[in-house]
Design an enzyme around this catalytic site. Structure first.
Site, PDB file in Angstrom:
ATOM      1  N   ARG A 159      -5.159 -34.915  56.296  1.00 38.95           N
ATOM      2  CA  ARG A 159      -4.049 -35.396  57.125  1.00 38.95           C
ATOM      3  C   ARG A 159      -2.905 -35.856  56.230  1.00 38.95           C
ATOM      4  O   ARG A 159      -3.067 -35.961  55.024  1.00 38.95           O
ATOM      5  CB  ARG A 159      -4.531 -36.598  57.936  1.00 38.95           C
ATOM      6  CG  ARG A 159      -4.972 -37.748  57.031  1.00 38.95           C
ATOM      7  CD  ARG A 159      -5.175 -39.061  57.738  1.00 38.95           C
ATOM      8  NE  ARG A 159      -5.350 -40.138  56.784  1.00 38.95           N
ATOM      9  CZ  ARG A 159      -6.481 -40.472  56.182  1.00 38.95           C
ATOM     10  NH1 ARG A 159      -7.590 -39.795  56.431  1.00 38.95           N
ATOM     11  NH2 ARG A 159      -6.537 -41.471  55.329  1.00 38.95           N
ATOM     12  N   HIS A 210     -11.598 -52.077  51.984  1.00 38.85           N
ATOM     13  CA  HIS A 210     -11.401 -50.619  51.984  1.00 38.85           C
ATOM     14  C   HIS A 210     -10.115 -50.187  52.670  1.00 38.85           C
ATOM     15  O   HIS A 210      -9.947 -49.019  53.009  1.00 38.85           O
ATOM     16  CB  HIS A 210     -12.617 -49.888  52.571  1.00 38.85           C
ATOM     17  CG  HIS A 210     -13.876 -50.255  51.849  1.00 38.85           C
ATOM     18  ND1 HIS A 210     -14.008 -50.086  50.488  1.00 38.85           N
ATOM     19  CD2 HIS A 210     -15.020 -50.837  52.272  1.00 38.85           C
ATOM     20  CE1 HIS A 210     -15.190 -50.535  50.124  1.00 38.85           C
ATOM     21  NE2 HIS A 210     -15.822 -50.996  51.172  1.00 38.85           N
ATOM     22  N   LYS A 212     -18.881 -35.382  54.203  1.00 41.14           N
ATOM     23  CA  LYS A 212     -18.578 -35.775  52.828  1.00 41.14           C
ATOM     24  C   LYS A 212     -19.512 -35.081  51.838  1.00 41.14           C
ATOM     25  O   LYS A 212     -19.144 -34.903  50.663  1.00 41.14           O
ATOM     26  CB  LYS A 212     -18.650 -37.301  52.688  1.00 41.14           C
ATOM     27  CG  LYS A 212     -17.679 -38.040  53.631  1.00 41.14           C
ATOM     28  CD  LYS A 212     -16.235 -37.577  53.494  1.00 41.14           C
ATOM     29  CE  LYS A 212     -15.374 -37.908  54.694  1.00 41.14           C
ATOM     30  NZ  LYS A 212     -14.039 -37.302  54.653  1.00 41.14           N
TER      31      LYS A 212
HETATM   32  C1  MV4 Z   1     -17.076 -45.979  45.039  1.00 37.08           C
HETATM   33  C2  MV4 Z   1     -17.007 -47.101  44.192  1.00 37.08           C
HETATM   34  C3  MV4 Z   1     -17.860 -47.119  43.104  1.00 37.08           C
HETATM   35  N1  MV4 Z   1     -18.724 -46.099  42.903  1.00 37.08           N
HETATM   36  N2  MV4 Z   1     -17.956 -44.993  44.788  1.00 37.08           N
HETATM   37  C4  MV4 Z   1     -14.742 -45.447  48.306  1.00 37.08           C
HETATM   38  C5  MV4 Z   1     -13.787 -45.594  49.405  1.00 37.08           C
HETATM   39  C6  MV4 Z   1     -12.791 -46.546  48.936  1.00 37.08           C
HETATM   40  N3  MV4 Z   1     -12.190 -47.268  49.999  1.00 37.08           N
HETATM   41  C7  MV4 Z   1     -13.541 -47.405  47.956  1.00 37.08           C
HETATM   42  N4  MV4 Z   1     -14.582 -46.620  47.474  1.00 37.08           N
HETATM   43  C8  MV4 Z   1     -15.353 -46.838  46.388  1.00 37.08           C
HETATM   44  N5  MV4 Z   1     -16.268 -45.860  46.105  1.00 37.08           N
HETATM   45  C9  MV4 Z   1     -18.753 -45.057  43.741  1.00 37.08           C
HETATM   46  N6  MV4 Z   1     -19.637 -44.065  43.518  1.00 37.08           N
HETATM   47  C10 MV4 Z   1     -16.077 -48.113  44.473  1.00 37.08           C
HETATM   48  C11 MV4 Z   1     -15.244 -47.989  45.570  1.00 37.08           C
HETATM   49  C12 MV4 Z   1     -14.309 -49.059  45.807  1.00 37.08           C
HETATM   50  C13 MV4 Z   1     -13.053 -49.064  45.174  1.00 37.08           C
HETATM   51  C14 MV4 Z   1     -12.690 -48.052  44.287  1.00 37.08           C
HETATM   52  C15 MV4 Z   1     -11.450 -48.079  43.670  1.00 37.08           C
HETATM   53  C16 MV4 Z   1     -10.566 -49.133  43.919  1.00 37.08           C
HETATM   54  C17 MV4 Z   1     -10.898 -50.133  44.799  1.00 37.08           C
HETATM   55  C18 MV4 Z   1     -12.154 -50.114  45.440  1.00 37.08           C
HETATM   56  C19 MV4 Z   1     -12.484 -51.140  46.312  1.00 37.08           C
HETATM   57  C20 MV4 Z   1     -13.734 -51.128  46.909  1.00 37.08           C
HETATM   58  C21 MV4 Z   1     -14.630 -50.083  46.644  1.00 37.08           C
END
Ligand code: MV4
Length: 506
Positions: A296, A239, A117
């Site tokens: 993918r 997630h 990543k």
């Molecule tokens: C983030 C974030 C806030 N700040 N990265 C990454 C993988 C994905 N499953 C959720 N991720 C997130 N990465 C940073 N720098 C918040 C999330 C996140 C999220 C983002 C958009 C919509 C729903 C979410 C649910 C949990 C976490």
């Protein structure tokens, strides 16, 4: 690069989806199966099927040697990995290449590059796509806490710790301030080490209320990259995406241009080929940031298919055969419909969405205009405990979002699954939510809406007459009864129904 017979190195709905694309193209199909999947839908549908081992994925669907051996034995000349399992494993892509098989996906080199990543973040930066402020080299176990702390100060809190070899949020940790750092670092490294065999992590500034937006693209071997209208994937639980839609209400035509051209630049920069997805975060102020690239076909690809009218799996195969993309780039960025997908799981929404495996006694998928059900399940078959419990993807589309939602609600009402608990009742309810209807959702949508219910149970269907009749017949036999009573077949059951109707009319 001939593709005349495809081995599908997967199971469930995605194996079924790939078999369908192959059949549309006159390409022969080879399924593989673990013990519990011997009579699964993908096995029944394929032209040929071969056993590859016991139920645990490590002993079957993840065995590169067994899969290559089946490809050889069956005379397959290509392999489609689906998603999950070995789909983003560069060793599998390389093993296919070494065995003279066409891997229907990107090169092992680009899978490996995007699998890191931090390397992916560097590639995005080099292509001019914004990344969330943070680190671009792995923080391995050898980097002392004090140094991580210094780096953290320079980025600024709150922060996220993410696994370099992870993705999809697994092993992610929030760090609100310096006092949280050591504990979160230890936890994230240990989780990453055991989940991915690599304890290295990286830091990103935490966005507080982002949306999760992604750009599907196709890239051929002649330098053409076609990005599609974005998908909105903000409704997630642990997630895992739960509801996806396209287009996103949060993306204007101007933002769409900038977002998709940035995504296409990243793909071009790394020499990407086949289908892939650039995942992004969209901040409340309209800024977007590269998150990671999925090398993918994704679960939610049908949403893009219904919005674009393009068969993405068929194009994966055509690209692997060396064909040129002939899709009009303007058309790919012009929504022809609004589409929504609900991922239906064999999970109990009344019990923290815990898996609810078991035998599906009745399965009647919805039909009608603007509705598509991609499923690997069949009536009478058990949902195994060994794999992802997703039993179907329900997709609805229409000219606009309100009509697409109306069709999804109609389809959810029609859907009949008996014998196991499913997330269908959760969706029936979530699609009535005022915030969902208004497009107001962020990371917290599901937890908030569940909390608002105050633990009220979802309405799971009671077993119907047919199911009760079949159970009665089975019990009768099991308890030493003589000849099976004439139930479990339609005539007897319709008599019950008739009786119920007569009683209802009284
Ligand atoms: C983030 C974030 C806030 N700040 N990265 C990454 C993988 C994905 N499953 C959720 N991720 C997130 N990465 C940073 N720098 C918040 C999330 C996140 C999220 C983002 C958009 C919509 C729903 C979410 C649910 C949990 C976490």
């Amino acid at each position: 690069m001939p593709v005349t017979k495809v081995l599908i190195a997967n199971r469930g709905e995605i194996a079924v989806r790939v078999i369908r694309a192959c059949r549309d193209m006159g390409i022969a199909t080879v399924a593989v199966y673990s013990e519990c999947d011997r009579t699964a839908r993908h096995v029944r549908m394929a032209d040929e099927a071969y056993p590859i081992g016991p139920n645990p994925p490590r002993e079957s669907y993840l065995r590169i040697d067994a899969l290559i051996a089946v490809a050889r034995a069956s005379g397959a000349d290509a392999v489609h990995p689906g998603y999950g399992f070995l789909a983003e494993n560069e060793d599998f892509a390389a093993a296919c290449r070494d065995a003279g098989l066409t891997f229907i996906g990107p090169s092992p080199e680009v899978i490996e590059q995007m699998g890191s990543k931090t390397a992916a973040r560097q590639a995005a930066m080099a292509a001019g796509m914004p990344v969330v402020p943070g680190t671009t080299t792995p923080l391995g176990a050898d980097v002392p806490d004090a140094e991580v702390r210094r780096i953290a100060e320079s980025i600024g809190y709150p922060l996220m710790l993410k696994a370099v070899s992870g993705g999809g949020g697994k092993g992610m940790r929030v760090v609100n301030g310096p006092e949280d750092l050591s504990g979160a670092l230890r936890a994230a490294r240990s989780e990453a080490g055991s989940a991915f065999g690599d304890s290295a992590v990286y830091l990103e500034r935490r966005l507080l209320r982002p949306r999760h937006i992604e750009v599907q693209l196709l890239a051929d071997h002649h330098g053409t990259v076609i990005p599609f209208v974005e998908r909105e994937c903000s409704i997630q639980r642990r997630h895992q995406k739960v509801i996806e839609e396209s287009p996103s209400l949060a993306v204007s035509p101007d933002l769409r241009r900038r977002l998709t051209s940035a995504a296409a630049s990243v793909a071009a920069r790394v020499g990407y080929t086949n289908a892939g997805t650039i995942e992004c975060l969209l901040d409340e102020d309209g800024s977007f940031y590269f998150l990671e690239m999925n090398t993918r076909l994704q679960v939610e690809h049908p949403v893009t298919e219904m919005v674009s009218g393009v068969d993405l799996v068929q194009w994966q195969i055509r690209i692997a055969r060396g064909e040129r993309l002939t899709i009009d780039p303007e058309a790919a960025l012009t929504p022809r419909a609004h589409a929504i997908e609900c991922r239906i799981y064999a999970e109990d929404p009344d019990n923290q969405f815990l898996p609810s495996p078991g035998r599906i006694l009745r399965l009647q998928a919805p039909q009608g205009p603007g509705v598509r059900d991609d499923s690997g399940a069949t009536e009478g078959l058990a949902v195994p405990i060994f794999y992802d419990p997703m039993i179907s993807k329900l997709i609805a589309w229409a000219d606009d979002r309100p009509q697409a939602i109306a069709r999804m609600r109609r389809a959810l009402r029609e859907y009949e699954v008996h014998g196991i608990k499913t997330t269908i009742p959760f969706f029936r309810w979530a699609l009535d939510d005022a915030d969902f209807l208004a497009g107001r959702f962020d990371t917290a949508f599901i937890d908030r809406t569940l909390a608002e219910r105050g633990g009220a149970p979802f309405d799971q269907p009671a077993a119907d007459d047919e199911t009760l009749a079949a159970i009665a017949a089975a019990l009768h036999l099991a308890l030493g009864g003589g000849t099976a009573p004439a139930v479990g077949v339609t005539p007897a059951v319709s008599a019950w129904r008739q009786q119920a109707r007569v009683e209802a009319l009284r």
